[in-house]
Design an enzyme around this catalytic site. Structure first.
Site, PDB file in Angstrom:
ATOM      1  N   GLU A  86      37.567  43.527  33.834  1.00  0.00           N
ATOM      2  CA  GLU A  86      38.645  44.114  34.830  1.00  0.00           C
ATOM      3  C   GLU A  86      39.931  44.284  34.368  1.00  0.00           C
ATOM      4  OE1 GLU A  86      37.617  45.394  37.903  1.00  0.00           O
ATOM      5  OE2 GLU A  86      35.638  44.953  38.287  1.00  0.00           O
ATOM      6  N   HIS A  99      39.123  47.729  34.838  1.00  0.00           N
ATOM      7  CA  HIS A  99      39.224  48.105  36.183  1.00  0.00           C
ATOM      8  C   HIS A  99      39.229  49.529  36.429  1.00  0.00           C
ATOM      9  CE1 HIS A  99      40.295  46.855  40.520  1.00  0.00           C
ATOM     10  NE2 HIS A  99      41.219  48.018  40.048  1.00  0.00           N
ATOM     11  N   SER A 136      38.390  48.914  43.919  1.00  0.00           N
ATOM     12  CA  SER A 136      39.598  48.194  43.945  1.00  0.00           C
ATOM     13  C   SER A 136      40.180  48.065  45.616  1.00  0.00           C
ATOM     14  CB  SER A 136      40.855  48.821  43.225  1.00  0.00           C
ATOM     15  OG  SER A 136      41.781  48.053  43.025  1.00  0.00           O
TER      16      SER A 136
END
Length: 466
Positions: A298, A384, A185
């Site tokens: 995600e 995610h 991320s």
């Protein structure tokens, strides 16, 4: 078992974490960024006398509560946060080094998020693992008006940590000539920034990203965000305001999941001279091997955390490209409710592919996608951040495959499948049925984004212009 290591700043005592692995925690890699050093590039850490106890991590950066309650260990928060942790097998000697950059949208998180001490990875692959804290939110990424090279001080912190690694890691059994940086991320986006930066030459030799790509603020976005932050702060001089007032103003701009993508590094003309993927396409990271991955769904995470998030997709497309292009893009997705897939592509999948495309002309690149499904989430597809636990700790099925691939990449320079080239775009898919290679998966969705350029914004309606 303990061991005292003599670093450039002084001696530090490690602690055994099990199975012949040692950790040295809370080592200062730069001076505290407080007082006159607030919103300034990091300075070298002050030396200390005696032996520093390495049993506890240092304070994490000033920040609000975690995005998802319970997803991070409670640690003290402080402006004095520039600390790192080193974990290594007791017998490590010139071992490959893995430097971990935590995620959290550039406004929450700490060095041990997801990775812990990295002891399992160190034990399984004989590597040295380094994790670090860096300044977050406004203290890390506010662009102060009328100042040069502002808005990326958290990135400068990461660079200072890499310099510390280069100067000191051999004493812990690591090889300063075999350093891989890995992040998820915001940490993955940080990896792109670092390999593109002219300030990291010779400090990074390989890179791995999970859910990365470009996410830097344009000068216009930086100015708009600064104006809003300073309005919330009120009449105080930000350099003298108490840290809790700085955090309160930051929270007044946006909180929780809606604060995701608000704070990010600015193009500061020093650490980040231009958009990172553009710099990488021009050869800024030549010779640095890259492993780039995203998760198949995600942004389902954001829809679960803040229902209605994905419904913003149509408006985001219209704001970026206009109504006609919006409809062209929508037509490339299956009928029904494609917004979560659109959000995934705009935020992560397309930027990751563009990063891989850019670097593949200058170094070996490997591309992958983690599909899941996730038993812990009732069989949902991979969302995610769900790949990181497998990368660090392994497990059954795809988690173990991820662990083995990252271990091979860090130790041998290849994860073990066909390198990525354009136009084939060979991609390894990590699934419950085992890994399989596929050329250019979701090619139709990728093509509809070709030739389109946009400046990523916040996604959520939290402010005008940033």
């Amino acid at each position: 078992m303990t061991r005292i290591i003599d670093t450039a700043g002084g001696k530090v005592r490690g602690v055994e974490t099990g199975d012949g692995v040692l950790s040295w925690r809370g080592i200062p890699y730069a001076a505290p960024p407080v007082g006159p050093a607030r919103w300034r590039p990091p300075r070298p850490a002050d030396a200390w006398s005696g032996v520093r106890d390495g049993a506890r991590p240092g304070s994490s950066a000033i920040q609000p509560p975690p995005l998802i309650p319970g997803d991070t260990a409670p640690l003290p928060n402080a402006e004095d946060c520039l600390y790192l942790n080193v974990t290594a097998p007791a017998d490590a000697e010139r071992a490959p080094v893995l430097v971990w950059l935590h995620g959290g949208g550039y406004h929450v998180g700490h060095g041990q998020d997801m990775a812990g001490d990295g002891a399992g990875f160190a034990r399984d692959f004989g590597t040295v693992v380094v994790s670090l804290n860096y300044r977050l939110g406004a203290l890390g990424f506010l662009s102060l008006p009328d100042e040069d090279h502002t808005g990326a001080h958290g990135t400068h912190d990461q660079i200072a940590a890499l310099r510390w690694v280069h100067a000191n890691i051999e004493a812990f059994g690591g090889d300063p000539g075999r350093v891989t940086v890995y992040g998820v991320s915001a940490g993955a986006k940080s990896v792109s920034n670092l390999i593109a930066s002219p300030l990291t030459r010779g400090l990074v030799h390989a890179a791995a990203t999970s859910s990365g790509g470009d996410h830097v603020a344009s000068p216009e976005q930086s100015r708009a965000l600064a104006a809003r932050f300073l309005k919330e702060l009120g009449a105080r001089d930000p350099r003298d305001a108490p840290a809790d007032a700085v955090l309160a103003a930051q929270n007044a701009v946006a909180q929780g999941i809606e604060a995701t993508w608000v704070w990010r590094p600015a193009i500061d003309g020093l650490a980040i001279p231009r958009r990172p993927t553009d710099a990488i396409a021009a050869g800024a990271a030549a010779g640095i091997r890259l492993l780039a991955q995203h998760c198949v769904s995600e942004c389902l995470l954001f829809e679960l955390g803040a229902p209605g998030s994905a419904a913003r997709a149509v408006q985001v497309l219209e704001d970026a490209f206009g109504p006609a292009a919006r409809d062209e893009i929508l037509a490339a997705y299956p009928p029904g409710d494609p917004q979560a897939d659109l959000m995934t592509d705009e935020r992560y999948a397309v930027p990751t592919t563009r990063l891989a495309d850019a670097q593949s002309a200058h170094a070996p690149v490997w591309r992958s996608r983690y599909d899941g499904p996730l038993a812990v989430y009732g069989g949902l597809p991979a969302i995610h951040g769900s790949d990181a636990p497998g990368v660090w700790s392994g497990g059954e099925g795809a988690a173990g495959d991820l662990h083995a691939a990252w271990g091979a990449f860090v130790t041998t320079g290849t994860p073990g499948w066909t390198p990525y080239t354009v136009p084939e775009r060979s991609t390894m898919l990590f699934t419950a049925d085992g890994p399989r290679s596929e050329n250019d998966p979701d090619a139709g969705r990728r093509r509809v984004w070709e030739g389109r350029e946009w400046q990523a914004g916040t996604w959520y309606e939290v402010g005008e212009g940033f």
